[in-house]
Enzyme design. Sequence first.
Site, PDB file in Angstrom:
ATOM      1  N   LYS A  36      -7.982  -4.146  13.109  1.00 14.94           N
ATOM      2  CA  LYS A  36      -6.719  -3.617  13.639  1.00 14.94           C
ATOM      3  C   LYS A  36      -6.381  -4.239  14.989  1.00 14.94           C
ATOM      4  O   LYS A  36      -5.196  -4.431  15.307  1.00 14.94           O
ATOM      5  CB  LYS A  36      -6.790  -2.091  13.738  1.00 14.94           C
ATOM      6  CG  LYS A  36      -6.905  -1.398  12.370  1.00 14.94           C
ATOM      7  CD  LYS A  36      -5.712  -1.696  11.468  1.00 14.94           C
ATOM      8  CE  LYS A  36      -5.667  -0.812  10.226  1.00 14.94           C
ATOM      9  NZ  LYS A  36      -4.487  -1.078   9.384  1.00 14.94           N
ATOM     10  N   SER A  57      -3.776   0.438  14.350  1.00 19.45           N
ATOM     11  CA  SER A  57      -4.433   1.731  14.549  1.00 19.45           C
ATOM     12  C   SER A  57      -4.872   1.832  16.004  1.00 19.45           C
ATOM     13  O   SER A  57      -5.193   0.805  16.623  1.00 19.45           O
ATOM     14  CB  SER A  57      -5.674   1.837  13.650  1.00 19.45           C
ATOM     15  OG  SER A  57      -6.491   2.923  14.067  1.00 19.45           O
ATOM     16  N   ASP A  73      -2.704  -7.104  -4.711  1.00 13.15           N
ATOM     17  CA  ASP A  73      -3.831  -6.991  -3.775  1.00 13.15           C
ATOM     18  C   ASP A  73      -3.494  -7.914  -2.608  1.00 13.15           C
ATOM     19  O   ASP A  73      -3.435  -9.134  -2.765  1.00 13.15           O
ATOM     20  CB  ASP A  73      -5.121  -7.442  -4.478  1.00 13.15           C
ATOM     21  CG  ASP A  73      -6.319  -7.455  -3.541  1.00 13.15           C
ATOM     22  OD1 ASP A  73      -6.142  -7.304  -2.311  1.00 13.15           O
ATOM     23  OD2 ASP A  73      -7.439  -7.640  -4.046  1.00 13.15           O
ATOM     24  N   VAL A  74      -3.276  -7.317  -1.438  1.00 10.39           N
ATOM     25  CA  VAL A  74      -2.794  -8.107  -0.297  1.00 10.39           C
ATOM     26  C   VAL A  74      -3.797  -9.157   0.187  1.00 10.39           C
ATOM     27  O   VAL A  74      -3.441 -10.042   0.950  1.00 10.39           O
ATOM     28  CB  VAL A  74      -2.388  -7.208   0.900  1.00 10.39           C
ATOM     29  CG1 VAL A  74      -1.188  -6.348   0.556  1.00 10.39           C
ATOM     30  CG2 VAL A  74      -3.569  -6.380   1.394  1.00 10.39           C
ATOM     31  N   GLY A 111       0.822  -1.218   0.000  1.00 10.08           N
ATOM     32  CA  GLY A 111       0.000   0.000   0.000  1.00 10.08           C
ATOM     33  C   GLY A 111       0.848   1.257   0.000  1.00 10.08           C
ATOM     34  O   GLY A 111       0.522   2.240   0.657  1.00 10.08           O
ATOM     35  N   TYR A 136     -13.323  -2.030  10.940  1.00 11.22           N
ATOM     36  CA  TYR A 136     -11.939  -1.532  10.916  1.00 11.22           C
ATOM     37  C   TYR A 136     -11.245  -1.759  12.261  1.00 11.22           C
ATOM     38  O   TYR A 136     -10.108  -2.239  12.321  1.00 11.22           O
ATOM     39  CB  TYR A 136     -11.969  -0.041  10.567  1.00 11.22           C
ATOM     40  CG  TYR A 136     -10.622   0.626  10.427  1.00 11.22           C
ATOM     41  CD1 TYR A 136      -9.875   0.484   9.255  1.00 11.22           C
ATOM     42  CD2 TYR A 136     -10.101   1.409  11.451  1.00 11.22           C
ATOM     43  CE1 TYR A 136      -8.644   1.113   9.116  1.00 11.22           C
ATOM     44  CE2 TYR A 136      -8.873   2.039  11.318  1.00 11.22           C
ATOM     45  CZ  TYR A 136      -8.154   1.885  10.157  1.00 11.22           C
ATOM     46  OH  TYR A 136      -6.929   2.501  10.028  1.00 11.22           O
ATOM     47  N   ASN A 174       1.350  -2.461   5.397  1.00 14.13           N
ATOM     48  CA  ASN A 174       0.726  -1.140   5.588  1.00 14.13           C
ATOM     49  C   ASN A 174      -0.626  -1.008   4.891  1.00 14.13           C
ATOM     50  O   ASN A 174      -1.448  -0.204   5.321  1.00 14.13           O
ATOM     51  CB  ASN A 174       1.688  -0.054   5.081  1.00 14.13           C
ATOM     52  CG  ASN A 174       0.999   1.282   4.878  1.00 14.13           C
ATOM     53  OD1 ASN A 174       0.772   2.023   5.827  1.00 14.13           O
ATOM     54  ND2 ASN A 174       0.607   1.592   3.632  1.00 14.13           N
ATOM     55  N   ALA A 190     -11.990  -3.902  14.610  1.00 11.04           N
ATOM     56  CA  ALA A 190     -11.780  -5.343  14.839  1.00 11.04           C
ATOM     57  C   ALA A 190     -10.589  -5.841  14.021  1.00 11.04           C
ATOM     58  O   ALA A 190      -9.767  -6.624  14.511  1.00 11.04           O
ATOM     59  CB  ALA A 190     -13.041  -6.123  14.483  1.00 11.04           C
TER      60      ALA A 190
HETATM   61  N1  LIG Z   1      -4.608   7.920   8.187  1.00 14.51           N
HETATM   62  C1  LIG Z   1      -4.788   7.586   9.444  1.00 14.51           C
HETATM   63  O1  LIG Z   1      -5.211   8.413  10.278  1.00 14.51           O
HETATM   64  C2  LIG Z   1      -4.471   6.209   9.923  1.00 14.51           C
HETATM   65  C3  LIG Z   1      -4.586   5.953  11.292  1.00 14.51           C
HETATM   66  C4  LIG Z   1      -4.307   4.688  11.771  1.00 14.51           C
HETATM   67  C5  LIG Z   1      -3.916   3.703  10.897  1.00 14.51           C
HETATM   68  N2  LIG Z   1      -3.821   3.962   9.573  1.00 14.51           N
HETATM   69  C6  LIG Z   1      -3.415   2.854   8.711  1.00 14.51           C
HETATM   70  O2  LIG Z   1      -2.279   3.225   7.953  1.00 14.51           O
HETATM   71  C7  LIG Z   1      -2.271   2.491   6.725  1.00 14.51           C
HETATM   72  C8  LIG Z   1      -2.106   3.455   5.566  1.00 14.51           C
HETATM   73  O3  LIG Z   1      -3.191   4.365   5.598  1.00 14.51           O
HETATM   74  P1  LIG Z   1      -3.223   5.765   4.794  1.00 14.51           P
HETATM   75  O4  LIG Z   1      -3.849   6.750   5.694  1.00 14.51           O
HETATM   76  O5  LIG Z   1      -1.901   6.026   4.175  1.00 14.51           O
HETATM   77  O6  LIG Z   1      -4.318   5.376   3.678  1.00 14.51           O
HETATM   78  P2  LIG Z   1      -4.415   5.717   2.123  1.00 14.51           P
HETATM   79  O7  LIG Z   1      -5.805   5.345   1.766  1.00 14.51           O
HETATM   80  O8  LIG Z   1      -3.924   7.085   1.828  1.00 14.51           O
HETATM   81  O9  LIG Z   1      -3.382   4.688   1.455  1.00 14.51           O
HETATM   82  C9  LIG Z   1      -3.612   3.306   1.468  1.00 14.51           C
HETATM   83  C10 LIG Z   1      -2.926   2.660   0.277  1.00 14.51           C
HETATM   84  O10 LIG Z   1      -3.222   1.250   0.321  1.00 14.51           O
HETATM   85  C11 LIG Z   1      -3.596   0.829  -0.979  1.00 14.51           C
HETATM   86  N3  LIG Z   1      -4.458  -0.344  -0.908  1.00 14.51           N
HETATM   87  C12 LIG Z   1      -5.793  -0.390  -0.642  1.00 14.51           C
HETATM   88  N4  LIG Z   1      -6.236  -1.644  -0.712  1.00 14.51           N
HETATM   89  C13 LIG Z   1      -5.173  -2.430  -1.032  1.00 14.51           C
HETATM   90  C14 LIG Z   1      -5.007  -3.814  -1.258  1.00 14.51           C
HETATM   91  N5  LIG Z   1      -6.046  -4.666  -1.193  1.00 14.51           N
HETATM   92  N6  LIG Z   1      -3.768  -4.281  -1.546  1.00 14.51           N
HETATM   93  C15 LIG Z   1      -2.720  -3.416  -1.655  1.00 14.51           C
HETATM   94  N7  LIG Z   1      -2.824  -2.093  -1.470  1.00 14.51           N
HETATM   95  C16 LIG Z   1      -4.037  -1.605  -1.160  1.00 14.51           C
HETATM   96  C17 LIG Z   1      -4.274   2.039  -1.588  1.00 14.51           C
HETATM   97  O11 LIG Z   1      -4.292   1.937  -3.014  1.00 14.51           O
HETATM   98  C18 LIG Z   1      -3.427   3.184  -1.064  1.00 14.51           C
HETATM   99  O12 LIG Z   1      -2.324   3.452  -1.916  1.00 14.51           O
HETATM  100  C19 LIG Z   1      -3.572   1.699   6.694  1.00 14.51           C
HETATM  101  O13 LIG Z   1      -3.350   0.373   7.166  1.00 14.51           O
HETATM  102  C20 LIG Z   1      -4.444   2.437   7.672  1.00 14.51           C
HETATM  103  O14 LIG Z   1      -5.452   1.615   8.224  1.00 14.51           O
HETATM  104  C21 LIG Z   1      -4.091   5.194   9.061  1.00 14.51           C
END
Ligand SMILES: NC(=O)c1ccc[n+]([C@@H]2O[C@H](COP(=O)([O-])OP(=O)(O)OC[C@H]3O[C@@H](n4cnc5c(N)ncnc54)[C@H](O)[C@@H]3O)[C@@H](O)[C@H]2O)c1
Length: 254
Positions: free
Chosen positions: A165, A148, A69-70, A19, A161, A96, A163
Amino acid sequence: MHRSSHSQALQGQVAIVTGSARGIGKAIAAGLAARGADVVISDVDIDGAQATAQEISALGRRSLAQQCDVAQRAAVEQLVQTTVSELGRLDILVNNAGITRDGLLVRMSEEQWDRVLDINLKGTFLGCQAAAKVMMRQRAGKIVNVASITGLIGNPGQANYSASKAGVVALTKTVAKELAPRGINVNAVAPGFIATEMTAEMSEKAQAAFLEQIPLRRAGTPEDVAEVVCFLASAAADYITGECLVVDGGLTMR
Ligand SMILES: NC(=O)c1ccc[n+]([C@@H]2O[C@H](COP(=O)([O-])OP(=O)(O)OC[C@H]3O[C@@H](n4cnc5c(N)ncnc54)[C@H](O)[C@@H]3O)[C@@H](O)[C@H]2O)c1
């Protein structure tokens, strides 16, 4: 034993970040590359992944973009195989990739539940499993999973979400115990409210409500999270495993 100030250096190491086309994953990839690692950029968004890979190459590191796709076992196994055949080894995996499909419990569809669990939790399991096979042979490796704070304290509208995490945190601890005898460290980070496209989707009211509760009085940046992931991926964290480091500006402090 004296540790040099360069214990976070990652020269000669090979990392995969899932990601990483944008957001936190992209910042993690850049942070690992800045410390000297070669980085495989994997994402469902191949155009974004290629753009990130070009930026990493511009830093003077080897990089390649892989569509993955993970939630698909075959794709995750292929990602690890390609990394090893193209770059020679696998030292660091950052799980990620993650999504949200928010809705209140009583209105949440099975599809919303399944999709989030498939990507956030099963995807992390598949990544750990595929990387472990290579890292066990090397008798070394670092896995960092992105959880998260919602997985620790819950959040209305995010039954699926939170659950997923919480599952990532428990998975991290179990895999850490299983792989510790093989010299592999497995840790998690739990970001709070980070300014990315994911949180930009939230209503202004919901964003303001979060900001009000953050003792450090600002949203986190992708780089705030990336710095901690890079630390956990480095030799500086050799004696940390099964830990979940909260990166939330004090939001969940007790
Ligand atoms: N932004 C926040 O506040 C926050 C807080 C806690 C945790 N997180 C976690 O951090 C991580 C990154 O989040 P972000 O804010 O950068 O989100 P984002 O949506 O900006 O980026 C996520 C990326 O993951 C890719 N993605 C989606 N589904 C996928 C799949 N099936 N296989 C491969 N790639 C895939 C998307 O194309 C995107 O490039 C996530 O796990 C999210 O849950 C984010």
